[in-house]
Structure formats: C-alpha cells, structure tokens
Design an enzyme around this catalytic site. Structure first.
Site: not given
Length: 343
Positions: A164, A17, A11, A180, A240, A307, A108-110, A137, A141, A166
C-alpha cells in the site's frame, strides 16, 4: 472465500485491520477469530504457534505491524526491525504449518529504493539503496514479501503480498511525535485553528480524546507551551523539511476494499501495489488541510529537519488491470478524518 470460512485479521483494531473487518462484514462474512495484542503477542513464536494450532483459520489478513512516522522510524530502529520481523515470521510460518488456505501480507511502499524511477513499479524492488530514516522497517517488510514468495515456491502456499501507499483514515495514529505525516498535519491544523479561535472547549475535548503524554492538566499556558513544541501556534503551523517531497495517500476504506478484492480474485506470485496513482507535495498537502480546517495563519517549513524520500508514487497499473479502482478522493477523506476528531 466462502461466507462461512474462518477468517483471522491480525491487527483487527488498527486502522487497516478495522477497515478490513468492516469491509468483510459488509460483504456478509461472519466467521472471524480475533486476538488483541494483549491476548496474543505476535512476537512470541510459541504463542502464535498455539493459536494457529487451536483455531486453524482458513484465511489470514496480516495487517499487524509496528508502524510510525519518520521520527519514530528513525528513533526506534531496532524495535521496528525486530518487532516486524518476528510478527510476520511467526504468522506466516504458523499459517503454513496449520493449513491456512490463503494469506495476504500487507507491506509498505517504503520498500522501494530512495531514488527509484517514478512511478514505482513492482519490479523496482531491491534495485537500489533504501531511505536511511526508515530502512529497518523497509528491510522487515521486504523480508515479509520474500517469506511469502518462498513459502509459495517451496511449499506451494497460497500466500500473496500487497504494497500500500501512505494510508490514512479512522483509527489512525494521531500522536504528534510518532504519527505519519497526514494524520500529524490534520491534527496540527485542527489545533492551530482552535487556538486561533481561542476555542478552549474544543481544545480540551480534543486533548481528552487524544492526550499528549507530557501534558498534565489543561492550564492554558501549559497547553500552549506543549503545543508549541510540536510547531502548533495560533498564527502558524511548523512542518518538518522543505515541503518539496511528494506523497500519495489512500484512504483505509479503499485499502480494505483492495485487499478483500485481491484475496478473492488474485492468485499470482508477484506482489501488488495498492494506491491512487496520484500524488502531491507536502506543501500542497499542508495548503489543502489549511483550507479545509479554515486556518488563517501561516505555514512554516523547518528546513533543518529531514525530508525523507523525495517521491513515492506507486505504479498501480497491475491492480487496475485486474479491475479495481479507488473511490475516496483525498479532500473528502481528510474531511472525514476531521469529523472523527470532532466526534
């Protein structure tokens, strides 16, 4: 890492990347192997297998992924799950099979539960339900983290994972529908300010650099109608949700610094959060971007839209204890992104 070691950045053209490549080059690393997505489809197991068999990279930064904002994640759920599972599974397995000395996987923090305590500690993983809109997603991860953990446990592979917060920066995705929140807001306020100033030369130049697929030509009324679909007007910007969720943001340059630091200095079994340890509401973020762009109009929140997760602040104490700290403050980073848009 020796300066002559062969390094593969999966990437390397993406936001993270490309930042990794610049950071490594600044530290005088010079033996890189590259493949674009057209040259190597990382979802293709045999193709990835053949690539690793031929190149045998010493170090791998796994930054390739299918990414997007809340709309993209919720609209293409199967694609986000399948593509990311295949990419990371193929790369991690081939790295093991062909003797990669160390691999760093970017998560990812999600991955954290929607209502986990704040700030998010690494041990909160799998302690509750995920946010629905980006669950596919996140599941992918989490699988990547567990792959690295278990290849280490079963085969002794030196594979580490980082989570990481965001991210934003150069080479970000500025697509108004699928990006994002931070790049989307920067672009919205940039265009709203141009509309406010009736600066059609700036708008035309911007749309030539960052096209809107549905827009044909640069007729003013057509442009206005298309931008209105994304909540961009000369007198207001629509966003949004309620504006209440809180988010943390890290510049990709700092992310790259952290990844190179950990590749060189971290050998632990646990994954590591990477962030600033600071967050703000989406409303405050919008106000900040509004002030930086000089937009004089209003901010309108469409509360009929979702949200997402209420808050995602990472606990970065584990990384800080290793001696690393971020450098780029959010306002400075936003100004840097705006300069890129003007370029």
């Amino acid at each position: 890492m020796e300066k002559t070691a062969k390094i593969y950045i999966a990437g390397h053209r993406g936001m993270v990347g490309s930042a990794l490549l610049k950071e490594l080059q600044s530290e005088k690393y010079n033996n890189f192997v590259f493949r674009t997505s057209k040259e190597l489809d990382l979802r293709d197991q045999q193709a990835v297998h053949s690539f690793f068999e031929s190149e045998k990279p010493d170090y791998v930064f796994l930054a390739a992924a299918k990414v997007g904002g809340i709309v993209a994640n919720n609209s293409f759920r199967a694609d986000f799950l399948y593509d990311n599972l295949m990419i990371q599974s193929n790369v991690i397995n081939s790295a093991y099979r062909f003797g990669t000395r160390k691999l760093l996987f970017l998560g990812s923090s999600c991955i954290y539960p929607k209502f986990a305590p704040q700030p998010l500690k690494e041990e909160y993983l799998l302690s509750g339900y995920l946010e629905t809109t980006n669950e596919p997603y996140a599941v992918a991860k989490i699988a990547g983290i567990k792959l690295c953990e278990n290849y280490r446990q079963q085969y002794g592979c030196n594979f580490i994972s980082v989570m990481p917060t965001n991210l934003y920066g150069t080479n970000d995705n500025f697509d108004l529908k699928h990006s994002h929140v931070l790049p989307a807001l920067i672009r919205k306020f940039y265009l709203a300010k141009a509309l406010e100033m009736n600066d059609w030369d700036k708008i035309k130049k911007h749309l030539a650099k960052y096209p809107i697929p549905a827009l044909e030509g640069f007729e003013k009324e057509n442009v206005k109608m298309e931008l209105a679909k994304f909540g961009i007007f000369s007198e207001k910007v629509e966003i949004w949700g309620t504006g209440k969720p809180m988010r943390e943001f890290l510049h990709a340059v700092d992310m790259a610094r952290a990844c190179v630091f950990l590749m060189k200095h971290y050998e632990g079994t646990d994954f590591i959060n990477i962030g600033t340890g600071k967050d703000l509401t989406i409303n405050d973020l919008a106000i900040l971007i509004k002030e930086i762009t000089g937009f004089d109009g209003e901010i309108y929140f469409d509360t009929s839209k979702p949200d997402g997760t209420p808050r995602k602040l990472l606990d970065t104490s584990r990384l800080e204890a290793l001696g690393w700290a971020y450098r780029i403050e959010l306002a400075d980073g936003i100004r840097e992104v705006l300069k890129e848009m003007l370029g």
